[in-house]
Design a protein around this motif. Structure first.
Motif, PDB file in Angstrom:
ATOM      1  N   PRO A 148       0.797  -1.234   0.000  1.00 14.30           N
ATOM      2  CA  PRO A 148       0.000   0.000   0.000  1.00 14.30           C
ATOM      3  C   PRO A 148       0.825   1.278   0.000  1.00 14.30           C
ATOM      4  O   PRO A 148       0.283   2.363  -0.235  1.00 14.30           O
ATOM      5  N   ASP A 149       2.125   1.180   0.252  1.00 17.44           N
ATOM      6  CA  ASP A 149       2.967   2.371   0.309  1.00 17.44           C
ATOM      7  C   ASP A 149       3.576   2.750  -1.033  1.00 17.44           C
ATOM      8  O   ASP A 149       4.281   3.761  -1.128  1.00 17.44           O
ATOM      9  N   LEU A 150       3.322   1.967  -2.065  1.00 18.07           N
ATOM     10  CA  LEU A 150       3.887   2.277  -3.381  1.00 18.07           C
ATOM     11  C   LEU A 150       3.147   3.448  -4.029  1.00 18.07           C
ATOM     12  O   LEU A 150       1.976   3.720  -3.715  1.00 18.07           O
ATOM     13  N   PRO A 151       3.796   4.135  -4.958  1.00 21.80           N
ATOM     14  CA  PRO A 151       3.126   5.232  -5.671  1.00 21.80           C
ATOM     15  C   PRO A 151       1.878   4.748  -6.397  1.00 21.80           C
ATOM     16  O   PRO A 151       1.819   3.621  -6.888  1.00 21.80           O
ATOM     17  N   ARG A 152       0.895   5.633  -6.440  1.00 26.52           N
ATOM     18  CA  ARG A 152      -0.373   5.316  -7.103  1.00 26.52           C
ATOM     19  C   ARG A 152      -0.260   5.544  -8.607  1.00 26.52           C
ATOM     20  O   ARG A 152       0.666   6.196  -9.096  1.00 26.52           O
ATOM     21  N   ALA A 153      -1.249   5.023  -9.317  1.00 24.98           N
ATOM     22  CA  ALA A 153      -1.348   5.267 -10.754  1.00 24.98           C
ATOM     23  C   ALA A 153      -1.566   6.754 -11.015  1.00 24.98           C
ATOM     24  O   ALA A 153      -2.074   7.497 -10.167  1.00 24.98           O
ATOM     25  N   LYS A 154      -1.185   7.176 -12.204  1.00 21.11           N
ATOM     26  CA  LYS A 154      -1.439   8.559 -12.589  1.00 21.11           C
ATOM     27  C   LYS A 154      -2.948   8.801 -12.670  1.00 21.11           C
ATOM     28  O   LYS A 154      -3.703   7.923 -13.091  1.00 21.11           O
ATOM     29  N   HIS A 218     -13.351  -8.545 -11.020  1.00 17.77           N
ATOM     30  CA  HIS A 218     -11.891  -8.624 -11.034  1.00 17.77           C
ATOM     31  C   HIS A 218     -11.295  -7.486 -10.197  1.00 17.77           C
ATOM     32  O   HIS A 218     -10.368  -7.687  -9.397  1.00 17.77           O
ATOM     33  N   TYR A 219     -11.806  -6.282 -10.404  1.00 24.20           N
ATOM     34  CA  TYR A 219     -11.349  -5.096  -9.683  1.00 24.20           C
ATOM     35  C   TYR A 219     -11.536  -5.311  -8.176  1.00 24.20           C
ATOM     36  O   TYR A 219     -10.643  -4.989  -7.367  1.00 24.20           O
ATOM     37  N   ALA A 220     -12.685  -5.870  -7.803  1.00 24.07           N
ATOM     38  CA  ALA A 220     -12.949  -6.148  -6.395  1.00 24.07           C
ATOM     39  C   ALA A 220     -11.965  -7.164  -5.842  1.00 24.07           C
ATOM     40  O   ALA A 220     -11.501  -7.049  -4.696  1.00 24.07           O
ATOM     41  N   ALA A 221     -11.616  -8.166  -6.645  1.00 26.89           N
ATOM     42  CA  ALA A 221     -10.661  -9.191  -6.202  1.00 26.89           C
ATOM     43  C   ALA A 221      -9.296  -8.568  -5.927  1.00 26.89           C
ATOM     44  O   ALA A 221      -8.629  -8.903  -4.935  1.00 26.89           O
ATOM     45  N   ILE A 222      -8.865  -7.667  -6.804  1.00 25.22           N
ATOM     46  CA  ILE A 222      -7.590  -6.981  -6.583  1.00 25.22           C
ATOM     47  C   ILE A 222      -7.648  -6.144  -5.310  1.00 25.22           C
ATOM     48  O   ILE A 222      -6.743  -6.190  -4.462  1.00 25.22           O
ATOM     49  N   THR A 223      -8.728  -5.375  -5.167  1.00 26.18           N
ATOM     50  CA  THR A 223      -8.868  -4.475  -4.020  1.00 26.18           C
ATOM     51  C   THR A 223      -8.880  -5.241  -2.703  1.00 26.18           C
ATOM     52  O   THR A 223      -8.285  -4.803  -1.714  1.00 26.18           O
ATOM     53  N   ALA A 224      -9.551  -6.396  -2.689  1.00 26.36           N
ATOM     54  CA  ALA A 224      -9.718  -7.150  -1.446  1.00 26.36           C
ATOM     55  C   ALA A 224      -8.528  -8.043  -1.114  1.00 26.36           C
ATOM     56  O   ALA A 224      -8.407  -8.508   0.020  1.00 26.36           O
ATOM     57  N   SER A 225      -7.646  -8.279  -2.085  1.00 27.32           N
ATOM     58  CA  SER A 225      -6.538  -9.201  -1.852  1.00 27.32           C
ATOM     59  C   SER A 225      -5.402  -8.496  -1.116  1.00 27.32           C
ATOM     60  O   SER A 225      -5.057  -7.356  -1.430  1.00 27.32           O
ATOM     61  N   PRO A 226      -4.790  -9.159  -0.156  1.00 25.21           N
ATOM     62  CA  PRO A 226      -3.763  -8.513   0.674  1.00 25.21           C
ATOM     63  C   PRO A 226      -2.421  -8.379  -0.026  1.00 25.21           C
ATOM     64  O   PRO A 226      -2.175  -8.962  -1.084  1.00 25.21           O
ATOM     65  N   ASP A 227      -1.564  -7.600   0.594  1.00 21.83           N
ATOM     66  CA  ASP A 227      -0.169  -7.430   0.200  1.00 21.83           C
ATOM     67  C   ASP A 227       0.469  -8.812   0.002  1.00 21.83           C
ATOM     68  O   ASP A 227       0.365  -9.686   0.848  1.00 21.83           O
ATOM     69  N   ARG A 228       1.121  -9.009  -1.139  1.00 17.42           N
ATOM     70  CA  ARG A 228       1.678 -10.326  -1.469  1.00 17.42           C
ATOM     71  C   ARG A 228       3.144 -10.483  -1.083  1.00 17.42           C
ATOM     72  O   ARG A 228       3.739 -11.537  -1.344  1.00 17.42           O
TER      73      ARG A 228
END
Length: 300
Positions: A148-154, A218-228
Motif C-alpha cells: 500500500p505504500d507504493l506510488p499510485r497510478a497517474k 476482477h477489480y474487487a478481487a484486486i482491491t480485497a486481496s492482501p499485500d503479497r
C-alpha cells in the motif's frame, strides 16, 4: 471451442505449439480476454519450441461467468478494509491462482512456466507462491505486490480505468473512440499504436465477449486481496520481473518492489514501455520469459 473444468469452473483455453513441448502458461490481466496476448509474442515462444497455453480468466471472455455473484460494492469493500475487516467479495486473486493451477491439472500438465501481465502478474505470483509444485519459473510483467505504500497510478490512467466508455451495444463508435483515447494514456510512448489497429482490436474484443460486471468483480478481487510480499518471499521458482519505465497505471516502483520481495528475482526495465505489449517490446519481453525458463533448467 476448448473448455475444461478447472477449480469448479468452465475455463476456455487455447494451446499453441506441440502438446508434448515444455509448457508456458500465460495469464492476462484485469477484465482482459486471453486474446489481449499479441499473437506475434506467442509465435516467438512457440518458434523456440515451447507449448504456449493461454486462457480466459473466470468472469471474462468465453470462460464461465459468475452471474449469481452480482455487481460488487467497491465502496463497501474499501470501507471494510479501512476498518480492518475482511471484505465480502465473490472471489480473491488466490482463487484465480487456483483456477490457473486447476487448468494445468485438467490439461494433464504437471508443471509449467507461469507468465502473467498486470493483474495476471499478480495471479502468476500467487501460483508460484501457493502452487510451487506446479511452477517451473515465474515471469511477472507490469505488475506489483499490493504494497500500500507504493506510488499510485497517474490520475489520467485511473480515470480511464474507472470509465470504460459508453456501452458498445448502444454506441459502438463512442466505445471505440474511448479505446483509442485510453490507449494514448495507457500505452507505450516509445511505441505509439496505430489508432485504426486499436479500434479494430477493441471491436473484435467486444464481438467476442462483452461482460462489464466481470471487470468489476476482477477489480474487487484486486482491491480485497492482501499485500503479497510475504508470499513472494516464499517463492522458490526462478523469477524474472519485467516492467515498463513509462507505465502510468502500475508505476515502475511496482516492478522494483516485486523483484525486491522475490528471492533471486531478476528485474528487466524497458524504457518507453507503458501498460501494454506493443510489438517494439516483444523481443525484450520474450527474452525475459526465456531467461526465467533457462534459469529453471539450469537449477533443475
Amino acid at each position: 471451442m476448448p473448455h475444461v473444468k478447472a477449480n469448479g469452473l468452465e475455463l476456455y483455453y487455447e494451446s499453441h505449439g506441440p502438446d508434448d513441448a515444455e509448457p508456458i502458461l500465460l495469464i492476462m490481466g484485469l477484465g482482459a480476454q486471453m486474446t489481449t496476448w499479441p499473437p506475434e509474442l506467442i509465435a516467438r515462444l512457440t518458434d523456440q519450441g515451447y507449448r504456449v497455453i493461454a486462457f480466459d480468466n473466470r468472469d471474462v471472455g468465453l470462460s464461465e461467468k459468475l452471474d449469481a455473484a452480482g455487481a460488487p460494492d467497491l465502496a463497501a469493500i474499501v470501507a471494510s478494509l479501512r476498518e480492518g475487516h475482511a471484505p465480502r467479495v465473490a472471489y480473491t486473486l488466490d482463487d484465480m491462482a487456483d483456477d490457473a493451477a486447476g487448468l494445468l491439472s485438467a490439461l494433464g500438465v504437471e508443471r509449467a512456466h507461469i507468465v502473467g501481465a498486470s493483474m495476471g502478474g499478480m495471479i502468476a505470483q500467487l501460483v508460484a507462491a501457493n502452487h510451487p509444485d506446479r511452477t517451473l519459473s515465474l515471469t511477472s510483467i507490469m505488475s506489483t505486490t499490493g504494497n500500500p505504500d507504493l506510488p499510485r497510478a497517474k490520475p489520467e490512467a485511473i480515470a480511464f480505468l474507472n470509465n470504460r466508455g459508453p456501452d458498445p451495444r448502444e454506441d459502438l463508435e463512442g466505445f471505440l473512440d474511448n479505446a483509442v483515447a485510453s490507449n494514448k494514456v495507457m500505452g507505450s510512448p516509445a511505441h505509439p499504436a496505430d489508432p485504426a489497429v486499436v479500434r479494430a482490436n477493441a471491436r473484435r474484443t467486444f464481438e467476442r465477449s462483452f461482460y462489464p460486471v466481470g471487470f468489476q468483480r476482477h477489480y474487487a478481487a484486486i482491491t480485497a486481496s492482501p499485500d503479497r510480499r510475504a508470499k513472494l518471499a516464499r517463492v522458490t521458482a526462478p523469477t524474472v520481473v519485467i516492467h515498463g519505465e513509462a507505465d502510468p497505471l502500475v508505476p515502475v516502483e511496482g516492478g522494483h518492489d516485486t523483484a525486491a520481495a522475490t528471492p533471486g528475482a531478476e528485474l528487466v526495465l524497458i524504457p518507453g514501455m507503458g501498460h501494454d505489449l506493443p510489438a517494439g517490446v516483444h523481443e525484450t519481453v520474450v527474452a525475459g520469459i526465456l531467461r526465467a525458463v533457462e534459469r529453471s533448467k539450469a537449477e533443475a
